[in-house]
Design a protein around this motif. Structure first.
Motif, PDB file in Angstrom:
ATOM      1  N   ASN A  71       0.860  -1.167   0.000  1.00 14.01           N
ATOM      2  CA  ASN A  71       0.000   0.000   0.000  1.00 14.01           C
ATOM      3  C   ASN A  71       0.904   1.226   0.000  1.00 14.01           C
ATOM      4  N   ASP A  72       0.936   1.926  -1.109  1.00 14.65           N
ATOM      5  CA  ASP A  72       1.786   3.114  -1.245  1.00 14.65           C
ATOM      6  C   ASP A  72       1.077   4.387  -0.785  1.00 14.65           C
ATOM      7  N   ASN A  73      -0.155   4.271  -0.326  1.00 18.62           N
ATOM      8  CA  ASN A  73      -0.941   5.434   0.088  1.00 18.62           C
ATOM      9  C   ASN A  73      -0.974   5.603   1.600  1.00 18.62           C
ATOM     10  N   VAL A  74       0.070   5.190   2.289  1.00 17.08           N
ATOM     11  CA  VAL A  74       0.124   5.289   3.744  1.00 17.08           C
ATOM     12  C   VAL A  74       1.038   6.450   4.116  1.00 17.08           C
ATOM     13  N   THR A  75       0.564   7.295   5.038  1.00 22.27           N
ATOM     14  CA  THR A  75       1.394   8.369   5.586  1.00 22.27           C
ATOM     15  C   THR A  75       1.331   8.303   7.106  1.00 22.27           C
ATOM     16  N   ILE A  76       2.471   8.531   7.718  1.00 17.86           N
ATOM     17  CA  ILE A  76       2.542   8.618   9.172  1.00 17.86           C
ATOM     18  C   ILE A  76       3.098   9.986   9.514  1.00 17.86           C
ATOM     19  N   ASN A  77       2.285  10.800  10.182  1.00 19.20           N
ATOM     20  CA  ASN A  77       2.631  12.194  10.510  1.00 19.20           C
ATOM     21  C   ASN A  77       3.084  12.955   9.261  1.00 19.20           C
ATOM     22  N   GLY A  78       2.433  12.673   8.141  1.00 18.80           N
ATOM     23  CA  GLY A  78       2.722  13.373   6.897  1.00 18.80           C
ATOM     24  C   GLY A  78       3.842  12.758   6.067  1.00 18.80           C
ATOM     25  N   LYS A  79       4.577  11.780   6.599  1.00 21.16           N
ATOM     26  CA  LYS A  79       5.658  11.126   5.841  1.00 21.16           C
ATOM     27  C   LYS A  79       5.083   9.959   5.050  1.00 21.16           C
ATOM     28  N   LEU A 121      -7.744   5.149  17.263  1.00 21.50           N
ATOM     29  CA  LEU A 121      -7.624   3.694  17.384  1.00 21.50           C
ATOM     30  C   LEU A 121      -6.310   3.346  18.078  1.00 21.50           C
ATOM     31  N   LYS A 122      -6.228   2.128  18.567  1.00 22.38           N
ATOM     32  CA  LYS A 122      -5.015   1.651  19.249  1.00 22.38           C
ATOM     33  C   LYS A 122      -4.043   1.091  18.209  1.00 22.38           C
ATOM     34  N   ALA A 123      -2.822   1.631  18.199  1.00 20.65           N
ATOM     35  CA  ALA A 123      -1.820   1.234  17.200  1.00 20.65           C
ATOM     36  C   ALA A 123      -1.378  -0.209  17.367  1.00 20.65           C
ATOM     37  N   CYS A 124      -1.423  -0.718  18.590  1.00 19.01           N
ATOM     38  CA  CYS A 124      -0.945  -2.096  18.803  1.00 19.01           C
ATOM     39  C   CYS A 124      -1.914  -3.135  18.255  1.00 19.01           C
ATOM     40  N   GLN A 125      -3.164  -2.746  17.985  1.00 22.15           N
ATOM     41  CA  GLN A 125      -4.149  -3.706  17.489  1.00 22.15           C
ATOM     42  C   GLN A 125      -4.527  -3.491  16.028  1.00 22.15           C
ATOM     43  N   GLN A 126      -4.198  -2.351  15.467  1.00 21.43           N
ATOM     44  CA  GLN A 126      -4.629  -2.034  14.101  1.00 21.43           C
ATOM     45  C   GLN A 126      -3.633  -2.550  13.073  1.00 21.43           C
ATOM     46  N   LYS A 127      -4.180  -2.840  11.894  1.00 15.50           N
ATOM     47  CA  LYS A 127      -3.356  -3.282  10.766  1.00 15.50           C
ATOM     48  C   LYS A 127      -3.552  -2.309   9.615  1.00 15.50           C
ATOM     49  N   ILE A 128      -2.569  -2.272   8.719  1.00 16.51           N
ATOM     50  CA  ILE A 128      -2.623  -1.371   7.565  1.00 16.51           C
ATOM     51  C   ILE A 128      -3.740  -1.838   6.625  1.00 16.51           C
ATOM     52  N   PRO A 129      -4.704  -0.957   6.305  1.00 21.25           N
ATOM     53  CA  PRO A 129      -5.791  -1.332   5.396  1.00 21.25           C
ATOM     54  C   PRO A 129      -5.393  -1.121   3.936  1.00 21.25           C
ATOM     55  N   ARG A 130      -6.247  -1.559   3.043  1.00 22.39           N
ATOM     56  CA  ARG A 130      -6.065  -1.250   1.619  1.00 22.39           C
ATOM     57  C   ARG A 130      -6.508   0.193   1.403  1.00 22.39           C
ATOM     58  N   GLY A 131      -5.970   0.828   0.402  1.00 23.96           N
ATOM     59  CA  GLY A 131      -6.377   2.198   0.084  1.00 23.96           C
ATOM     60  C   GLY A 131      -5.645   3.225   0.937  1.00 23.96           C
ATOM     61  N   LYS A 132      -6.179   4.439   0.919  1.00 23.17           N
ATOM     62  CA  LYS A 132      -5.529   5.546   1.609  1.00 23.17           C
ATOM     63  C   LYS A 132      -5.583   5.353   3.112  1.00 23.17           C
ATOM     64  N   CYS A 133      -4.440   5.601   3.762  1.00 22.33           N
ATOM     65  CA  CYS A 133      -4.350   5.448   5.206  1.00 22.33           C
ATOM     66  C   CYS A 133      -3.471   6.563   5.752  1.00 22.33           C
ATOM     67  N   SER A 134      -4.074   7.452   6.531  1.00 19.60           N
ATOM     68  CA  SER A 134      -3.350   8.559   7.129  1.00 19.60           C
ATOM     69  C   SER A 134      -3.273   8.324   8.638  1.00 19.60           C
ATOM     70  N   ILE A 135      -2.056   8.161   9.143  1.00 15.16           N
ATOM     71  CA  ILE A 135      -1.853   7.884  10.562  1.00 15.16           C
ATOM     72  C   ILE A 135      -1.151   9.079  11.186  1.00 15.16           C
ATOM     73  N   ASN A 136      -1.723   9.590  12.282  1.00 14.03           N
ATOM     74  CA  ASN A 136      -1.118  10.702  13.015  1.00 14.03           C
ATOM     75  C   ASN A 136      -1.047  10.338  14.484  1.00 14.03           C
ATOM     76  N   THR A 137       0.126  10.572  15.073  1.00 14.43           N
ATOM     77  CA  THR A 137       0.275  10.298  16.502  1.00 14.43           C
ATOM     78  C   THR A 137      -0.391  11.400  17.300  1.00 14.43           C
ATOM     79  N   LEU A 138      -0.825  11.077  18.502  1.00 20.58           N
ATOM     80  CA  LEU A 138      -1.502  12.055  19.367  1.00 20.58           C
ATOM     81  C   LEU A 138      -0.523  12.644  20.373  1.00 20.58           C
TER      82      LEU A 138
END
Length: 138
Positions: A71-79, A121-138
């Motif tokens: 999945n090339d559409n994943v960003t973590i804190n904008g990266k 959501l809890k990062a320890c239980q979630q998995k990378i989905p198909r499609g766009k995924c934007s992850i931001n830390t709190l």
């Protein structure tokens, strides 16, 4: 003098012959004998156990048929991050050194809360989905 040289030469040859004879006797004592030839008759058909069964067809690849689904559409804190669908969010975040606090890693404590596509959501239980995924830390 001639007799001494001749006897010395003979003695030299005889001692060399004695040394070589004892050497070959010792070496032959430690060399294993050659095994007897084994024929298919002696194995009583056991060689057939190692033949391929032609009725099974061509062997298939035991791994993933087309490789992992990236999945090339994943960003973590904008990266932008290249991740595999189904990979743990905590592993992907660690690969880009995003700081996420963990206490239990079981989903009981809630210290690893992140924002994934607008949902907490809890990062320890979630998995990378198909499609766009934007992850931001709190």
């Amino acid at each position: 003098e001639d007799l001494l040289t001749t006897s010395f030469g003979i003695m030299n040859l005889s001692s060399i012959a004695l040394i070589l004879a004892s050497y070959f006797a010792v070496v032959s004592a430690f060399v294993a004998p050659k095994p007897a030839c084994v024929t298919n008759v002696a194995l009583n058909g056991w060689m057939d156990a190692f033949k391929n069964d032609e009725s099974l067809g061509k062997p298939q690849n035991a791994g993933l048929s087309n490789g992992p689904a990236y999945n090339d559409n994943v960003t973590i804190n904008g990266k932008p991050v290249k991740a595999i669908v189904g990979q743990k969010v905590s592993d992907v975040a660690a690969s880009v050194r995003a700081k996420i606090n963990y206490d239990c890693r079981n989903g009981d404590c809630g210290t690893c809360m992140v924002n994934i596509n607008g949902r907490k959501l809890k990062a320890c239980q979630q998995k990378i989905p198909r499609g766009k995924c934007s992850i931001n830390t709190l």
